[in-house]
Design an enzyme around this catalytic site. Structure first.
Site, short mmCIF file in Angstrom:
data_model
loop_
_atom_site.label_atom_id
_atom_site.label_comp_id
_atom_site.label_asym_id
_atom_site.label_seq_id
_atom_site.Cartn_x
_atom_site.Cartn_y
_atom_site.Cartn_z
N ASP A 251 89.06 36.99 30.39
CA ASP A 251 90.33 37.70 30.37
C ASP A 251 90.16 39.21 30.37
O ASP A 251 89.29 39.75 29.70
CB ASP A 251 91.14 37.28 29.13
CG ASP A 251 91.55 35.82 29.22
OD1 ASP A 251 91.92 35.40 30.32
OD2 ASP A 251 91.49 35.11 28.21
N GLU B 220 101.86 27.91 32.26
CA GLU B 220 100.58 27.79 31.56
C GLU B 220 100.72 28.50 30.22
O GLU B 220 100.99 29.70 30.17
CB GLU B 220 99.46 28.41 32.39
CG GLU B 220 99.21 27.64 33.67
CD GLU B 220 98.23 28.34 34.61
OE1 GLU B 220 97.47 29.20 34.15
OE2 GLU B 220 98.26 28.02 35.82
#
Length: 258
Positions: A58, A47
């Site tokens: 995140d 990814e």
């Protein structure tokens, strides 16, 4: 051209390792080297993160790598430029992961066409709502042969998981807990009821577990409940350490595969 993600899941039944890294980190032009080294060390799926200035899901590690990558000059056009010849060197499945805003600015249709052109297999945009995807973008993604991968969490109700499963054609990204990426304080794979619930639903797409997978133990445990697991923050931490890129990558992957 057969989708490489589908081919991978058809050929390998268990223990799949997917690794996430932020494009443009630690250095602007590391993207291709990192992809090729990960493949060489036996990673199954990669990814590639498209850095964004406001990455909501995140944790601090990926946020910091995004900030550095943006400072280094990484952009979506730059990333496509770097990946232009990638399929001359590897057939590993590649997924682009990021946020909707930069993709919208680039132009969704143009983005999908370019992704197809360079040989991308799938896209993960955690902040793109399913209803918007189905209504506005699904056709564009499918025309360009891109798997659109959605995230489910322990809080996602069964009918919603089934709906997601019906509109995707790669894998279902099972977020291990309702926290941000890189959070290793809670037991990443202690959520066995949730994993069990999803695995007994008979979904048409395989499941991969992500968030909080950071070592051999958490990776192995996740593989007991899904087809494999996704590692991001722990790998980015490894990339940020001193040393030669090749060495850092091989040591890290070996530590996960044990």
């Amino acid at each position: 051209m057969e989708n490489r993600i589908k081919k991978l899941f058809a050929e390998k039944q268990q223990g799949l390792l997917s690794v996430y890294f932020t494009a443009g980190y630690p250095n602007l032009n590391d993207t291709v080297s990192i992809i090729l080294e990960l493949e060489k060390n036996g990673v199954d799926l990669i990814e590639v993160g498209m850095p964004f200035s406001d990455p909501l899901a995140d944790g601090p590690t990926i946020q910091q790598s995004s900030e550095i990558a943006l400072k280094n000059g990484m952009t979506i056009p730059k990333l496509f430029e770097q990946l232009q010849d990638i399929r001359q060197h590897t057939q590993i499945p590649l997924v682009l992961m990021g946020y909707l805003n930069p993709v919208m600015q680039y132009g969704v249709e143009r983005f999908c066409q370019k992704a197809k052109e360079v040989g991308i297999d799938g896209v993960i945009l955690p902040d793109l709502p399913l209803s918007d995807y189905v209504r506005e973008y699904k056709e564009i993604f499918e025309e360009n042969g891109l798997s659109k991968i959605f995230l489910v969490t322990p809080q996602t109700p069964e009918h919603r998981i089934r709906e997601i499963d019906s509109h995707t054609n790669g894998f279902v990204y099972m977020v291990s807990s309702a926290s941000t990426t890189g959070n290793t304080t809670g037991k990443a794979v202690a959520n066995t009821d949730y994993f069990q619930r999803v695995s007994t639903m008979g979904l048409r797409n395989p499941g991969m577990i992500g968030f909080g997978i950071h070592n051999f133990e958490t990776f192995s445990s996740a593989c007991n409940h899904a087809r494999g697991a996704i590692i991001g923050s722990a790998f980015i931490k490894a990339l940020g350490q001193e040393g030669e890129l090749k060495q850092k990558i091989s040591s890290f992957v070996q530590s996960i595969r044990n």
